[in-house]
Write a protein that holds these residues in place. Structure first.
Motif, PDB file in Angstrom:
ATOM      1  N   ARG A   1       0.847  -1.198   0.000  1.00 17.75           N
ATOM      2  CA  ARG A   1       0.000   0.000   0.000  1.00 17.75           C
ATOM      3  C   ARG A   1       0.883   1.249   0.000  1.00 17.75           C
ATOM      4  O   ARG A   1       1.423   1.644   1.028  1.00 17.75           O
ATOM      5  N   LEU A   2       0.978   1.855  -1.146  1.00 16.77           N
ATOM      6  CA  LEU A   2       1.846   3.015  -1.288  1.00 16.77           C
ATOM      7  C   LEU A   2       1.341   4.228  -0.518  1.00 16.77           C
ATOM      8  O   LEU A   2       2.121   5.132  -0.204  1.00 16.77           O
ATOM      9  N   HIS A   3       0.057   4.245  -0.183  1.00 18.94           N
ATOM     10  CA  HIS A   3      -0.475   5.417   0.523  1.00 18.94           C
ATOM     11  C   HIS A   3       0.019   5.502   1.963  1.00 18.94           C
ATOM     12  O   HIS A   3      -0.183   6.509   2.630  1.00 18.94           O
ATOM     13  N   GLN A   4       0.676   4.445   2.452  1.00 21.80           N
ATOM     14  CA  GLN A   4       1.247   4.470   3.797  1.00 21.80           C
ATOM     15  C   GLN A   4       2.748   4.752   3.774  1.00 21.80           C
ATOM     16  O   GLN A   4       3.458   4.438   4.715  1.00 21.80           O
ATOM     17  N   MET A   5       3.213   5.353   2.699  1.00 23.02           N
ATOM     18  CA  MET A   5       4.637   5.624   2.542  1.00 23.02           C
ATOM     19  C   MET A   5       5.161   6.531   3.654  1.00 23.02           C
ATOM     20  O   MET A   5       4.555   7.550   3.988  1.00 23.02           O
ATOM     21  N   ASP A   6       6.288   6.119   4.235  1.00 21.80           N
ATOM     22  CA  ASP A   6       6.903   6.868   5.325  1.00 21.80           C
ATOM     23  C   ASP A   6       8.030   7.742   4.756  1.00 21.80           C
ATOM     24  O   ASP A   6       9.025   7.218   4.254  1.00 21.80           O
ATOM     25  N   PRO A   7       7.895   9.075   4.817  1.00 20.00           N
ATOM     26  CA  PRO A   7       8.957   9.953   4.282  1.00 20.00           C
ATOM     27  C   PRO A   7      10.316   9.698   4.930  1.00 20.00           C
ATOM     28  O   PRO A   7      11.356   9.841   4.272  1.00 20.00           O
ATOM     29  N   GLU A   8      10.321   9.339   6.203  1.00 16.64           N
ATOM     30  CA  GLU A   8      11.586   9.084   6.886  1.00 16.64           C
ATOM     31  C   GLU A   8      12.285   7.856   6.303  1.00 16.64           C
ATOM     32  O   GLU A   8      13.510   7.847   6.128  1.00 16.64           O
ATOM     33  N   LEU A   9      11.500   6.824   5.968  1.00 19.98           N
ATOM     34  CA  LEU A   9      12.084   5.639   5.340  1.00 19.98           C
ATOM     35  C   LEU A   9      12.658   5.968   3.960  1.00 19.98           C
ATOM     36  O   LEU A   9      13.695   5.425   3.572  1.00 19.98           O
ATOM     37  N   ILE A  10      11.981   6.827   3.226  1.00 20.52           N
ATOM     38  CA  ILE A  10      12.496   7.237   1.913  1.00 20.52           C
ATOM     39  C   ILE A  10      13.864   7.895   2.087  1.00 20.52           C
ATOM     40  O   ILE A  10      14.814   7.585   1.364  1.00 20.52           O
ATOM     41  N   ARG A  11      13.955   8.794   3.055  1.00 23.37           N
ATOM     42  CA  ARG A  11      15.221   9.491   3.292  1.00 23.37           C
ATOM     43  C   ARG A  11      16.328   8.509   3.671  1.00 23.37           C
ATOM     44  O   ARG A  11      17.454   8.598   3.167  1.00 23.37           O
ATOM     45  N   LEU A  12      16.008   7.564   4.528  1.00 22.16           N
ATOM     46  CA  LEU A  12      17.016   6.600   4.989  1.00 22.16           C
ATOM     47  C   LEU A  12      17.423   5.620   3.897  1.00 22.16           C
ATOM     48  O   LEU A  12      18.537   5.078   3.913  1.00 22.16           O
ATOM     49  N   SER A  13      16.533   5.370   2.948  1.00 27.22           N
ATOM     50  CA  SER A  13      16.827   4.385   1.902  1.00 27.22           C
ATOM     51  C   SER A  13      17.711   4.941   0.789  1.00 27.22           C
ATOM     52  O   SER A  13      18.324   4.170   0.040  1.00 27.22           O
ATOM     53  N   ILE A  14      17.782   6.268   0.666  1.00 24.35           N
ATOM     54  CA  ILE A  14      18.501   6.888  -0.444  1.00 24.35           C
ATOM     55  C   ILE A  14      19.967   6.452  -0.527  1.00 24.35           C
ATOM     56  O   ILE A  14      20.458   6.092  -1.613  1.00 24.35           O
ATOM     57  N   PRO A  15      20.739   6.444   0.575  1.00 29.34           N
ATOM     58  CA  PRO A  15      22.143   6.023   0.458  1.00 29.34           C
ATOM     59  C   PRO A  15      22.304   4.596  -0.071  1.00 29.34           C
ATOM     60  O   PRO A  15      23.180   4.332  -0.905  1.00 29.34           O
ATOM     61  N   PHE A  16      21.456   3.669   0.404  1.00 26.67           N
ATOM     62  CA  PHE A  16      21.526   2.291  -0.082  1.00 26.67           C
ATOM     63  C   PHE A  16      21.183   2.232  -1.571  1.00 26.67           C
ATOM     64  O   PHE A  16      21.813   1.505  -2.344  1.00 26.67           O
ATOM     65  N   ALA A  17      20.169   2.989  -1.965  1.00 27.49           N
ATOM     66  CA  ALA A  17      19.754   2.999  -3.367  1.00 27.49           C
ATOM     67  C   ALA A  17      20.838   3.576  -4.264  1.00 27.49           C
ATOM     68  O   ALA A  17      21.081   3.067  -5.370  1.00 27.49           O
ATOM     69  N   ILE A  18      21.502   4.631  -3.800  1.00 30.26           N
ATOM     70  CA  ILE A  18      22.578   5.232  -4.597  1.00 30.26           C
ATOM     71  C   ILE A  18      23.695   4.221  -4.840  1.00 30.26           C
ATOM     72  O   ILE A  18      24.209   4.096  -5.957  1.00 30.26           O
ATOM     73  N   VAL A  19      24.052   3.484  -3.789  1.00 29.43           N
ATOM     74  CA  VAL A  19      25.097   2.452  -3.938  1.00 29.43           C
ATOM     75  C   VAL A  19      24.646   1.390  -4.938  1.00 29.43           C
ATOM     76  O   VAL A  19      25.410   0.995  -5.832  1.00 29.43           O
ATOM     77  N   GLY A  20      23.395   0.922  -4.801  1.00 31.61           N
ATOM     78  CA  GLY A  20      22.896  -0.113  -5.707  1.00 31.61           C
ATOM     79  C   GLY A  20      22.850   0.344  -7.152  1.00 31.61           C
ATOM     80  O   GLY A  20      23.273  -0.380  -8.059  1.00 31.61           O
ATOM     81  N   LEU A  21      22.340   1.553  -7.395  1.00 39.97           N
ATOM     82  CA  LEU A  21      22.258   2.077  -8.763  1.00 39.97           C
ATOM     83  C   LEU A  21      23.645   2.348  -9.348  1.00 39.97           C
ATOM     84  O   LEU A  21      23.881   2.098 -10.539  1.00 39.97           O
ATOM     85  N   THR A  22      24.553   2.842  -8.506  1.00 40.28           N
ATOM     86  CA  THR A  22      25.922   3.088  -8.982  1.00 40.28           C
ATOM     87  C   THR A  22      26.596   1.790  -9.394  1.00 40.28           C
ATOM     88  O   THR A  22      27.254   1.717 -10.452  1.00 40.28           O
ATOM     89  N   LEU A  23      26.434   0.751  -8.579  1.00 33.40           N
ATOM     90  CA  LEU A  23      26.989  -0.563  -8.931  1.00 33.40           C
ATOM     91  C   LEU A  23      26.401  -1.061 -10.254  1.00 33.40           C
ATOM     92  O   LEU A  23      27.120  -1.594 -11.107  1.00 33.40           O
ATOM     93  N   ALA A  24      25.083  -0.897 -10.408  1.00 34.81           N
ATOM     94  CA  ALA A  24      24.428  -1.361 -11.632  1.00 34.81           C
ATOM     95  C   ALA A  24      24.997  -0.675 -12.866  1.00 34.81           C
ATOM     96  O   ALA A  24      25.241  -1.314 -13.903  1.00 34.81           O
ATOM     97  N   LEU A  25      25.225   0.628 -12.774  1.00 38.60           N
ATOM     98  CA  LEU A  25      25.775   1.361 -13.918  1.00 38.60           C
ATOM     99  C   LEU A  25      27.238   0.998 -14.171  1.00 38.60           C
ATOM    100  O   LEU A  25      27.670   0.897 -15.326  1.00 38.60           O
ATOM    101  N   ILE A  26      27.995   0.791 -13.094  1.00 42.88           N
ATOM    102  CA  ILE A  26      29.415   0.449 -13.248  1.00 42.88           C
ATOM    103  C   ILE A  26      29.591  -0.883 -13.969  1.00 42.88           C
ATOM    104  O   ILE A  26      30.470  -1.035 -14.824  1.00 42.88           O
ATOM    105  N   ILE A  27      28.759  -1.865 -13.634  1.00 47.19           N
ATOM    106  CA  ILE A  27      28.923  -3.209 -14.219  1.00 47.19           C
ATOM    107  C   ILE A  27      28.065  -3.412 -15.468  1.00 47.19           C
ATOM    108  O   ILE A  27      28.020  -4.517 -16.011  1.00 47.19           O
ATOM    109  N   SER A  28      27.390  -2.356 -15.928  1.00 48.09           N
ATOM    110  CA  SER A  28      26.466  -2.527 -17.056  1.00 48.09           C
ATOM    111  C   SER A  28      27.157  -3.080 -18.298  1.00 48.09           C
ATOM    112  O   SER A  28      26.611  -3.940 -19.003  1.00 48.09           O
TER     113      SER A  28
END
Length: 335
Positions: free
Chosen positions: A186-213
């Motif tokens: 349920r996306l309507h229960q999205m927690d803004p604090e969780l979004i903020r905390l997830s950004i560093p992990f997501a940046i690492v994951g996306l950067t790895l994906a682009l590096i090994i593409s």
């Protein structure tokens, strides 16, 4: 061939405008319609006593941002998995990765209640790694286990087991109502604090994906071909799995299990971009975010004015697509 070169550029070029329009549409329409002037005022003249301003800032804006991010993360994860395994059915929801995250979050909520958002993200990442490890570990031990249909069957079995165990634990400890969010996405229960905390992990994951593409492009041609091109296949696979674990883990932590995005979108991106994963991965990310945000808007009007889980919409599209892939491509690995 010329179209394959220009289409990814066009998609990435128009993506910002499409995303802005989606954000506006997502904020404007819902159980309570909001005017464009209220959006402007909520951003530049926020009034805490204004109900519309509260809805925009605390609910609808985090919701559409979360949908865009989750769609992008899952689509990139699916593209990496399909390229790495040469398996056109590979995706986080089918390979048990998402179910592993849900299982770990359930354990966390049962035995560590009232914990911090950091721990939800950490447990989801651990569960994502657990699900991926079990499924691919079994697949490599079974003859032809990495073939599309066998890998899909193994992933479905392990995913069902992990999901069923999580349900049983939640029911036994009488917390199933509290964790229904992670099962229904349920996306309507999205927690803004969780979004903020997830950004560093997501940046690492996306950067790895682009590096090994580039290495994924070689690996998608076959392991022997990749080795002949000087690619360290074991390192590429390890980094790809790490990126998948990070991106899928934060996606589940944010909104629960969302199925089929990682299956559908990489195929569309590959159709638009050709076989070069240097284009497939960014195009998958853009299309995945747009796709899930659109599905979320559609989900609001299926049973208006009540909310419908976005997973219902993705399943309505994903199940026929899944059956189409099996029917048209059979059970062999992609050549």
């Amino acid at each position: 061939m010329q179209l394959k070169r220009t289409l990814p550029v066009v998609i990435l070029g128009i993506a910002p405008a499409a995303i802005v329009l989606l954000i506006l549409a997502s904020i404007l329409y819902g159980a309570k319609n909001i005017t464009a002037s209220e959006i402007w005022n909520s951003i530049f003249a926020f009034n805490a006593d204004n109900v519309d301003h509260q809805i925009i800032i605390s609910s609808r804006l985090p919701r559409v941002v979360g949908a865009l991010l989750i769609g992008a993360f899952l689509a990139v994860s699916g593209a990496l998995m399909q390229g790495m395994t040469r398996n056109y059915l590979a995706s986080p929801s089918i390979m048990g990765v998402s179910d592993g995250s849900v299982f770990a979050v359930t354990i966390c909520m049962v035995f560590l209640p009232n914990t911090s958002p950091h721990l939800y993200i950490t447990s989801s990442l651990i569960g994502s790694a657990l699900g991926a490890g079990i499924v691919f570990g079994l697949a490599w031990c079974i003859p032809h286990g990495l073939s599309p249909v066998k890998l899909a069957i193994i992933g479905s079995i392990i995913g069902t087991f992990l999901s069923g165990t999580a349900h049983a634990i939640a029911t036994y400890y009488q917390v199933s109502q509290n964790i229904s969010f992670w099962y229904n996405a349920r996306l309507h229960q999205m927690d803004p604090e969780l979004i903020r905390l997830s950004i560093p992990f997501a940046i690492v994951g996306l950067t790895l994906a682009l590096i090994i593409s580039k290495s994924i492009s070689a690996l998608s041609l076959g392991e022997e071909v990749a080795k002949g091109l000087g690619i360290r296949t074991w390192l590429t696979k390890a980094l790809a799995i790490l990126a998948v674990v990070l991106l899928t883990g934060v996606s589940v932590a944010l909104a629960g299990k969302v199925a089929f995005v990682g299956l559908i979108i990489p195929h569309i991106a590959r159709f638009c971009s050709g076989s070069d994963y240097r284009w497939i991965i960014p195009v998958s990310g853009v299309l995945g975010g747009i796709f899930l945000a659109l599905c979320d808007i559609v989900a609001r009007f299926i049973n208006y004015p009540f909310e419908t889980p976005v997973g219902v919409v993705t399943a309505l599209i994903g199940v026929p697509f899944f059956l189409y892939l099996i029917r048209t491509r059979g059970g062999a690995q992609r050549e």
